[in-house]
Scaffold this motif. Structure first.
Motif, mmCIF file in Angstrom:
data_model
loop_
_atom_site.group_PDB
_atom_site.id
_atom_site.type_symbol
_atom_site.label_atom_id
_atom_site.label_comp_id
_atom_site.label_asym_id
_atom_site.label_seq_id
_atom_site.Cartn_x
_atom_site.Cartn_y
_atom_site.Cartn_z
ATOM 1 N N GLN A 1 17.201 67.526 -4.600
ATOM 2 C CA GLN A 1 18.060 67.472 -5.910
ATOM 3 C C GLN A 1 17.471 66.628 -7.003
ATOM 4 O O GLN A 1 16.276 66.248 -7.446
ATOM 5 C CB GLN A 1 19.551 65.219 -5.210
ATOM 6 N N TRP B 1 15.563 69.007 0.997
ATOM 7 C CA TRP B 1 16.748 68.851 0.542
ATOM 8 C C TRP B 1 16.598 68.124 -1.178
ATOM 9 O O TRP B 1 16.734 66.513 -1.474
ATOM 10 C CB TRP B 1 17.777 68.526 0.312
ATOM 11 N N VAL C 1 21.823 76.301 -6.159
ATOM 12 C CA VAL C 1 20.916 75.880 -4.472
ATOM 13 C C VAL C 1 20.231 77.068 -4.451
ATOM 14 O O VAL C 1 20.530 78.046 -4.061
ATOM 15 C CB VAL C 1 21.935 74.638 -3.346
ATOM 16 N N HIS D 1 24.030 71.854 6.478
ATOM 17 C CA HIS D 1 23.838 70.178 6.127
ATOM 18 C C HIS D 1 23.831 70.028 4.386
ATOM 19 O O HIS D 1 24.600 68.848 5.032
ATOM 20 C CB HIS D 1 22.279 70.096 5.575
ATOM 21 N N LEU D 2 24.484 70.495 3.323
ATOM 22 C CA LEU D 2 24.545 70.134 2.095
ATOM 23 C C LEU D 2 26.299 70.063 2.698
ATOM 24 O O LEU D 2 26.630 68.873 1.821
ATOM 25 C CB LEU D 2 24.614 71.204 1.276
ATOM 26 N N ASP E 1 19.276 72.389 -7.280
ATOM 27 C CA ASP E 1 18.566 71.631 -6.219
ATOM 28 C C ASP E 1 17.837 72.685 -5.625
ATOM 29 O O ASP E 1 18.515 74.711 -5.268
ATOM 30 C CB ASP E 1 19.556 71.404 -5.109
ATOM 31 N N VAL F 1 16.707 73.668 -1.753
ATOM 32 C CA VAL F 1 16.602 73.370 0.045
ATOM 33 C C VAL F 1 15.096 73.857 0.792
ATOM 34 O O VAL F 1 15.410 75.149 0.620
ATOM 35 C CB VAL F 1 17.643 73.507 1.035
ATOM 36 N N VAL G 1 17.606 78.142 -1.725
ATOM 37 C CA VAL G 1 17.502 77.731 -0.065
ATOM 38 C C VAL G 1 15.827 79.071 -0.115
ATOM 39 O O VAL G 1 15.967 79.962 -0.805
ATOM 40 C CB VAL G 1 18.267 78.328 0.962
ATOM 41 N N ALA H 1 20.707 75.130 5.117
ATOM 42 C CA ALA H 1 21.332 74.567 4.237
ATOM 43 C C ALA H 1 23.024 74.192 3.302
ATOM 44 O O ALA H 1 22.647 72.880 3.421
ATOM 45 C CB ALA H 1 20.666 75.290 2.719
#
Length: 122
Positions: free
Chosen positions: A117, A115, A51, A18-19, A98, A100, A53, A15
């Motif tokens: 948001q 993802w 975030v 990716h972000l 967010d 993920v 996860v 994650a």
């Protein structure tokens, strides 16, 4: 370290990677207080992004996104408030939550990453 902890750490690394490729900058990872934990705290422009996860090996117990229930959202909001109180330089910035959600690949494909948001309001 348990297999569950290892897969959780691998999901967080996936994650985060990716972000970061999407332009977000890491502020904190696995930030803990006595009231909760934040998986990733990132900066998107001037917005502080908390975030969560979620990794699920089996959809039979509900997907990763569905696992962020009202109780979990409340714990994340409390932890985020603590983060902003301790890390005062970020307290005046806009914030969002967010999620993920990561599901395993089928052996021939890599894991699926969704993802979401602004997944919920505190």
């Amino acid at each position: 370290m348990s297999l569950r902890q290892q897969s959780g750490q691998a999901a967080e690394a996936l994650a985060r990677d990716h972000l970061e490729r999407q332009g977000l900058r890491l502020l904190a990872q696995n930030w803990r207080s006595r009231l909760g934990e934040l998986d990733l705290v990132m900066l998107a422009g001037d917005t502080v992004v908390f975030v969560e996860v979620r990794y699920r090996r089996h959809a039979a117990w509900g997907g990763a996104l569905e696992s962020v229930d009202a109780r979990k959202r409340a714990k994340l909001a409390t932890a985020a408030q603590q983060f902003l109180q301790k890390e005062t330089r970020w307290a005046r910035h806009p914030c969002r939550f967010d999620v993920v959600a990561i599901s395993p690949g089928d052996g021939r494909s890599s894991p699926r990453l969704d993802w979401i948001q602004n997944a919920f309001d505190a």
